[in-house]
Each structure stands twice: as structure tokens, then as C-alpha cells.
Design an enzyme around this catalytic site. Structure first.
Site, PDB file in Angstrom:
ATOM      1  N   TRP A 123       0.807  -1.218   0.000  1.00  0.00           N
ATOM      2  CA  TRP A 123       0.000   0.000   0.000  1.00  0.00           C
ATOM      3  C   TRP A 123       0.839   1.266   0.000  1.00  0.00           C
ATOM      4  CZ3 TRP A 123      -4.358  -0.257  -2.134  1.00  0.00           C
ATOM      5  CH2 TRP A 123      -5.127  -1.425  -2.054  1.00  0.00           C
ATOM      6  N   ASP A 193      -0.968   6.947   6.787  1.00  0.00           N
ATOM      7  CA  ASP A 193      -2.097   6.116   6.385  1.00  0.00           C
ATOM      8  C   ASP A 193      -2.326   5.098   7.502  1.00  0.00           C
ATOM      9  OD1 ASP A 193      -3.830   4.254   5.335  1.00  0.00           O
ATOM     10  OD2 ASP A 193      -2.690   3.898   3.498  1.00  0.00           O
ATOM     11  N   LYS A 217     -11.986  -1.331   7.817  1.00  0.00           N
ATOM     12  CA  LYS A 217     -11.252  -2.265   8.669  1.00  0.00           C
ATOM     13  C   LYS A 217     -11.833  -2.216  10.083  1.00  0.00           C
ATOM     14  CE  LYS A 217      -8.030  -2.677   5.438  1.00  0.00           C
ATOM     15  NZ  LYS A 217      -8.362  -2.731   4.043  1.00  0.00           N
TER      16      LYS A 217
HETATM   17  N1  PMP Z   1      -4.109   1.889   2.605  1.00  0.00           N
HETATM   18  C1  PMP Z   1      -4.118   0.704   3.261  1.00  0.00           C
HETATM   19  C2  PMP Z   1      -3.215   0.527   4.440  1.00  0.00           C
HETATM   20  C3  PMP Z   1      -4.970  -0.321   2.833  1.00  0.00           C
HETATM   21  O1  PMP Z   1      -4.979  -1.490   3.505  1.00  0.00           O
HETATM   22  C4  PMP Z   1      -5.801  -0.105   1.709  1.00  0.00           C
HETATM   23  C5  PMP Z   1      -6.765  -1.150   1.208  1.00  0.00           C
HETATM   24  N2  PMP Z   1      -6.935  -2.259   1.911  1.00  0.00           N
HETATM   25  C6  PMP Z   1      -5.741   1.124   1.056  1.00  0.00           C
HETATM   26  C7  PMP Z   1      -4.900   2.111   1.536  1.00  0.00           C
HETATM   27  C8  PMP Z   1      -6.612   1.422  -0.152  1.00  0.00           C
HETATM   28  O2  PMP Z   1      -7.880   1.679   0.313  1.00  0.00           O
HETATM   29  P1  PMP Z   1      -9.173   1.826  -0.622  1.00  0.00           P
HETATM   30  O3  PMP Z   1      -9.469   0.471  -1.183  1.00  0.00           O
HETATM   31  O4  PMP Z   1     -10.220   2.306   0.342  1.00  0.00           O
HETATM   32  O5  PMP Z   1      -8.860   2.831  -1.656  1.00  0.00           O
END
Ligand code: PMP
Length: 390
Positions: A123, A193, A217
Site C-alpha cells: 500500500w 495512512d 477495517k
Molecule cells: N491503505 C491501506 C493501508 C490499505 O490497507 C488499503 C486497502 N486495503 C488502502 C490504503 C486502499 O484503500 P481503498 O481500497 O479504500 O482505496
């Protein structure tokens, strides 16, 4: 209370039964399990939201009722996180991924400075790639040559003192790596994040300029993303950004700039109430989460190599436990047997393979206990087959 703190081991059997008792134990990486008491209230609210007189799916976002829902949800975040003055709590759309772009658009574009990014997993790498489209990015550390199996020590991180900000991911959901400390110096503008660990334990918000987390989450269903941003960061946002991509639109409108995700925000209200009232706050939640993770890691460590954790021990996540079987050919069988035994969501992320048990807030200690017993039993039944010698 800060993230650097570790908790003593607890016996899972002495922990309160809070959360889901559905027929299946949900260990999905996200959207993840939601607390059973919340799901019950959601079912009622779909028929008629208390006080609104209509279904939550048909409430006007301009109603006084909904404004109060937003206010209480914001207040719950402020209380749970002991939010200092000077921070805005925003509810946005676009998921964690839109923040990968909004952050550099608002805080890097046109600054004549570069930004520092840590690439510690799947990520954070995505975040870095998006930031590059907006401005200069220096990668202050990256771990892909080690298969994203560990996080850097402080000495390994090469920070630029002139960087506009430092961006990192507190919990790498795919690889199961979690920082158990805050990075950088007091001069560093930290942007983090926290999509997969916000509200799972206490944090010192004042050490960060901006924190973001999508809901799916620990906070609620997908559709809403929480941003905590310090007021002074809003001063230098470049003019001319599309309104939907400018943090100030949501500050000025108290998160009701356009039609917000009413349902997702309502569920987040119920989850944050549950955290305050049923769990008793983030210290209590952290103790439960630590105990759950500790129990599962003990099973992996005590398996004589039958199960192999992905992350280095010091960097192990309390939220996502990524692991493999020494005998890869047994993984499909484990998943199939787990499915029959009532466990779901245990497949590893498509980029890594293997298995992953996500232990978000709503996953009960009892569910983790049941999973641990299943894994131990599976090992005993298959260790000969796997060539294990004890
Ligand atoms: N950051 C993290 C730490 C994630 O785990 C995720 C997706 N699981 C994201 C960003 C991306 O999130 P989204 O699918 O809501 O765009």
C-alpha cells in the site's frame, strides 16, 4: 498512552465477549468483520433509523437529524483519540486510494519542495506512485528487496530535513507489518495512512499533521474515509483545486459538502459508540487486540516451522497476521478445511499469496481462540504429510 507501548499478555478466556457471534468467523482483510451489536442496530435502522422516522437509506443528508449524526460521530473520534484542539475531523469518499492523491495535491503541489515516502509494502508503494504524479518524491527507505518482510530501523531511514512532509503507512495490511513507534523527529511533518489500525489502539495524534483511514477495517463499512488534519496545514493549499479534492471544502461544510455516504457514516457512529460504551475506549481495545495477536503468533511460533509468519518478529502487526505453510501444497487444503469449519477470509492478498488472518477490532477473542485450535489441530493431522519432525 502511545503506540510505542506494548501490553502484557492476557488470557483470551478472561476477556469480555464483545463483537461478532455470527455463524462464520470473519477474518477478512477488508471490508472486515463488524461488531454483532452494531449489525443488529443496522438491521433496525434499515427498517427505520431511531429518531429519523424513515430508513437510514432514505434520510436526507440536509436534515437536522443527519447533522447530529455527523456531530456525534466526530465527537466520538475526538473523545476516543483524545484529539487535541486544532484538528479537523473530516468524512470523505474515495477510500484510502484517493488520499494517495489528495495529500500531494493539497500539500506538495507548487511548494518547490520534495516529499519523503517510505515504501514498506504494497500500500505504501501505491501511495508513492500516486504522489510522483503531483510532485517530487524521495523514497527514504524501501523494503521490496527483502520481500517487504520487515520495517526499517530509525537509522536506516534517510529523512530530508527540507521535505514538505514524511508519508508512511502505520500498518501494512497485506504483509502484516506494523510500526510500534512514531517515525521522524519533532520537526517532521508526519502524514500517516492508518487505514488498517486507526481506533485499534491509542495514538498521539498531535505528533501527526494528517492521519487518514478508510472505514472498512476497524471503523465501519466501505464508502467513508476519515481524515484528521491539523488546521495550519490548510493555509497553503494551492488555489484552483477541484472542490471535491480540496480539504477546505469539507472543513467549511462540516463534511456535508455534497451528498456524503450517509449510511456508512451512520454505521461509523454505531461502531464508535460501541467502542466507547461496550469496549470502554482504546486502551481496553488495545489490550484485547494485543492478546488476540499474541495468541495467534504463539501458535505459529510453536509449530516447529509448519507455519511460517511473513513479518519479522519486532514488526509484527496486531491487525493482520500473514503466514504460509512450509509445505505450500497444503495451503489450499487448509483454506478448504477452514471454510468447512466456519472460518472465512483467510486467503492471503493476491500480491503475496499464502494466508492472512485479520484480527480487526470486531474479531472476538473467542473467534481467534477457535482459529488457533483449528490451526493446531490441522497441524497435528498433517505434520507427517508435511515431513515435520519433532
Ligand atoms: N491503505 C491501506 C493501508 C490499505 O490497507 C488499503 C486497502 N486495503 C488502502 C490504503 C486502499 O484503500 P481503498 O481500497 O479504500 O482505496
Amino acid at each position: 498512552m502511545v503506540v510505542d507501548m506494548l501490553y502484557p499478555p492476557f488470557s483470551l478466556t478472561t476477556l469480555p465477549n464483545v463483537g461478532s457471534f455470527a455463524n462464520r468467523h470473519n477474518f477478512s482483510g477488508g471490508p472486515g468483520a463488524l461488531p454483532e451489536p452494531v449489525l443488529e442496530q443496522v438491521q433496525e435502522a434499515i427498517a427505520e433509523a431511531p429518531g429519523a422516522g424513515v430508513s437510514i437509506l432514505g434520510v436526507s443528508h440536509r436534515s437536522a437529524w443527519f447533522r447530529e449524526i455527523v456531530e456525534e460521530t466526530e465527537e466520538n473520534f475526538r473523545t476516543l483519540l483524545s484529539l487535541p484542539k486544532g484538528y479537523h475531523v473530516l468524512f470523505l469518499q474515495g477510500g484510502g486510494s484517493l488520499q494517495f492523491s489528495m495529500i500531494p495535491m493539497n500539500l506538495l503541489r507548487g511548494r518547490g519542495r520534495s516529499s519523503d515516502y517510505l515504501e514498506t509494502g504494497y500500500w505504501s508503494r501505491k501511495a508513492t506512485a500516486e504522489a510522483r504524479k503531483e510532485g517530487a518524491v524521495r523514497v527514504a527507505w524501501q523494503g521490496d528487496h527483502e520481500d517487504f518482510s520487515r520495517l526499517p530501523t530509525n537509522d536506516e531511514i534517510a529523512l530530508d530535513p527540507y521535505a514538505a512532509y514524511l508519508h508512511y503507512v502505520s500498518n501494512e495490511t497485506v504483509e502484516g507489518l506494523q510500526f510500534h513507534r512514531v517515525l521522524g523527529s519533532e520537526e517532521t511533518l508526519r502524514i500517516c495512512d492508518m487505514s488498517s489500525d486507526l481506533l485499534s489502539r491509542p495514538i498521539d495524534v498531535e505528533r501527526f499533521g494528517l492521519i487518514y483511514a478508510h472505514a472498512q477495517k476497524n471503523l465501519g463499512p466501505s464508502g467513508v474515509t476519515v481524515v484528521l488534519v491539523r488546521d495550519d496545514l490548510l493555509r497553503d493549499i494551492p488555489a484552483g483545486l477541484p472542490a471535491m479534492l480540496d480539504y477546505r471544502s469539507f472543513v467549511d461544510s462540516h463534511s456535508i459538502y455534497n451528498t456524503p455516504p450517509v449510511f456508512a457514516i451512520y454505521v461509523m457512529l454505531l461502531v464508535t459508540r460501541w467502542l466507547r460504551q461496550d469496549i470502554g475506549g482504546l486502551d481496553a481495545m488495545a489490550q484485547i487486540n494485543y492478546a488476540k495477536a499474541e495468541r495467534l503468533y504463539r501458535v505459529l511460533d510453536g509449530s516447529a516451522g509448519f507455519y511460517q509468519g511473513h513479518a519479522d518478529k519486532d514488526d509484527r502487526s496486531w491487525m493482520n497476521v500473514a503466514f504460509r505453510l512450509a509445505d505450500r501444497t497444503l495451503e489450499a487444503r487448509l483454506l478448504a478445511e477452514a471454510g468447512e469449519a466456519g472460518f472465512t477470509g483467510l486467503e492471503g492478498h493476491r500480491s503475496l499469496g499464502g494466508l492472512r488472518a485479520s484480527l480487526y477490532n470486531a474479531v472476538t477473542p473467542q473467534a481467534v481462540d477457535a482459529l488457533c485450535s483449528f490451526l493446531e489441530d490441522f497441524r497435528l493431522r498433517h505434520r507427517e504429510f508435511a515431513g515435520e519432525r519433532e
